[in-house]
Design a protein around this motif. Structure first.
Motif, PDB file in Angstrom:
ATOM      1  N   ARG A   1       0.843  -1.193   0.000  1.00 37.96           N
ATOM      2  CA  ARG A   1       0.000   0.000   0.000  1.00 37.96           C
ATOM      3  C   ARG A   1       0.875   1.238   0.000  1.00 37.96           C
ATOM      4  N   PRO A   2       0.652   2.148  -0.943  1.00 29.66           N
ATOM      5  CA  PRO A   2       1.421   3.395  -0.929  1.00 29.66           C
ATOM      6  C   PRO A   2       0.946   4.270   0.224  1.00 29.66           C
ATOM      7  N   PRO A   3       1.757   5.208   0.622  1.00 28.96           N
ATOM      8  CA  PRO A   3       1.324   6.077   1.720  1.00 28.96           C
ATOM      9  C   PRO A   3       0.098   6.884   1.317  1.00 28.96           C
ATOM     10  N   ARG A   4      -0.791   7.048   2.272  1.00 35.59           N
ATOM     11  CA  ARG A   4      -1.989   7.849   2.036  1.00 35.59           C
ATOM     12  C   ARG A   4      -1.658   9.302   2.332  1.00 35.59           C
ATOM     13  N   HIS A   5      -2.259  10.160   1.564  1.00 33.24           N
ATOM     14  CA  HIS A   5      -2.056  11.591   1.761  1.00 33.24           C
ATOM     15  C   HIS A   5      -3.398  12.229   2.078  1.00 33.24           C
ATOM     16  N   SER A   6      -3.424  12.982   3.149  1.00 32.14           N
ATOM     17  CA  SER A   6      -4.668  13.677   3.449  1.00 32.14           C
ATOM     18  C   SER A   6      -4.747  14.906   2.556  1.00 32.14           C
ATOM     19  N   MET A   7      -5.928  15.163   2.100  1.00 29.96           N
ATOM     20  CA  MET A   7      -6.142  16.308   1.222  1.00 29.96           C
ATOM     21  C   MET A   7      -6.393  17.548   2.072  1.00 29.96           C
ATOM     22  N   ALA A   8      -5.798  18.626   1.668  1.00 25.66           N
ATOM     23  CA  ALA A   8      -6.005  19.881   2.392  1.00 25.66           C
ATOM     24  C   ALA A   8      -7.457  20.315   2.202  1.00 25.66           C
ATOM     25  N   PRO A   9      -8.079  20.819   3.253  1.00 24.26           N
ATOM     26  CA  PRO A   9      -9.461  21.283   3.101  1.00 24.26           C
ATOM     27  C   PRO A   9      -9.534  22.415   2.081  1.00 24.26           C
ATOM     28  N   SER A  10     -10.647  22.483   1.404  1.00 28.88           N
ATOM     29  CA  SER A  10     -10.817  23.519   0.391  1.00 28.88           C
ATOM     30  C   SER A  10     -12.094  24.302   0.679  1.00 28.88           C
ATOM     31  N   GLU A  11     -12.201  25.411   0.046  1.00 25.31           N
ATOM     32  CA  GLU A  11     -13.379  26.263   0.216  1.00 25.31           C
ATOM     33  C   GLU A  11     -14.590  25.617  -0.461  1.00 25.31           C
TER      34      GLU A  11
END
Length: 187
Positions: free
Chosen positions: A144-154
């Motif tokens: 499993r590749p590392p998971r990246h959290s997505m930055a919150p957006s407007e």
């Protein structure tokens, strides 16, 4: 009779100690389980399904249907399949590790994106399920590749970001489907 029994008992217990010992060969180690191999035919089928699902999605905001969006910052681009990823047919036949790893990164990226706040108001369960199944098949061999959290957006940007994400997913799925189709073909 009692002394004779004692002698027999003593011989039975001591005889193994008096006999020359032979070292038995150690039991062979169990053969390692073969690493699971990629099921190319299943990946081909699922990648085609993913492409079909993305192509059938309707844009909820009609104005965006004719809008082509691009992002200028290349460091924020999602994983793309490049020439250097060795996904060409001749390399795939001999070593597909790098190509599958890139596909795995892309699948994980889009799966994380569909779980982010961008798609909170517009869940796409069929698309998520197809990505999960494809991820499961490719992860069997490559982890499993590392998971990246997505930055919150407007919130106002969500429709634009959804459109951009789905356009890129459609392109990624088309290339991935070609790769799996080649690799699944009988040789």
């Amino acid at each position: 009779m009692a002394p004779l029994r004692r002698l027999r008992l003593c011989l039975c217990l001591c005889l193994p100690l008096l006999l020359p010992t032979t070292t038995a060969a150690p039991a062979p180690a169990p053969a390692p389980a073969p690493a699971p191999r990629t099921d190319w035919a299943a990946c081909r089928s699922l990648s085609r399904e993913l492409s079909r699902l993305v192509a059938t999605l309707k844009e909820p905001h009609r104005i965006l249907e004719e809008t082509h969006l691009s992002e200028e910052d290349p460091k924020n681009w999602p994983p793309r399949i490049r020439c250097s990823d060795a996904c060409d047919p001749s390399t795939l036949d001999t070593n597909n590790t790098r190509c599958l790893w890139r596909i795995l990164q892309g699948l994980q990226h889009y799966r994380d994106l569909l779980s982010s706040d961008i798609f909170t108001a517009r869940r796409l369960p069929l698309l998520e399920a197809a990505l999960d199944q494809l991820l499961g098949l490719v992860q069997q061999e490559h982890g499993r590749p590392p998971r990246h959290s997505m930055a919150p957006s407007e919130a106002w940007a969500h429709p634009l970001l959804q459109r951009l994400a789905l356009q890129r997913l459609q392109s990624f799925a088309a290339i991935m489907s070609r790769i799996f189709t080649h690799s699944a073909s009988p040789r």
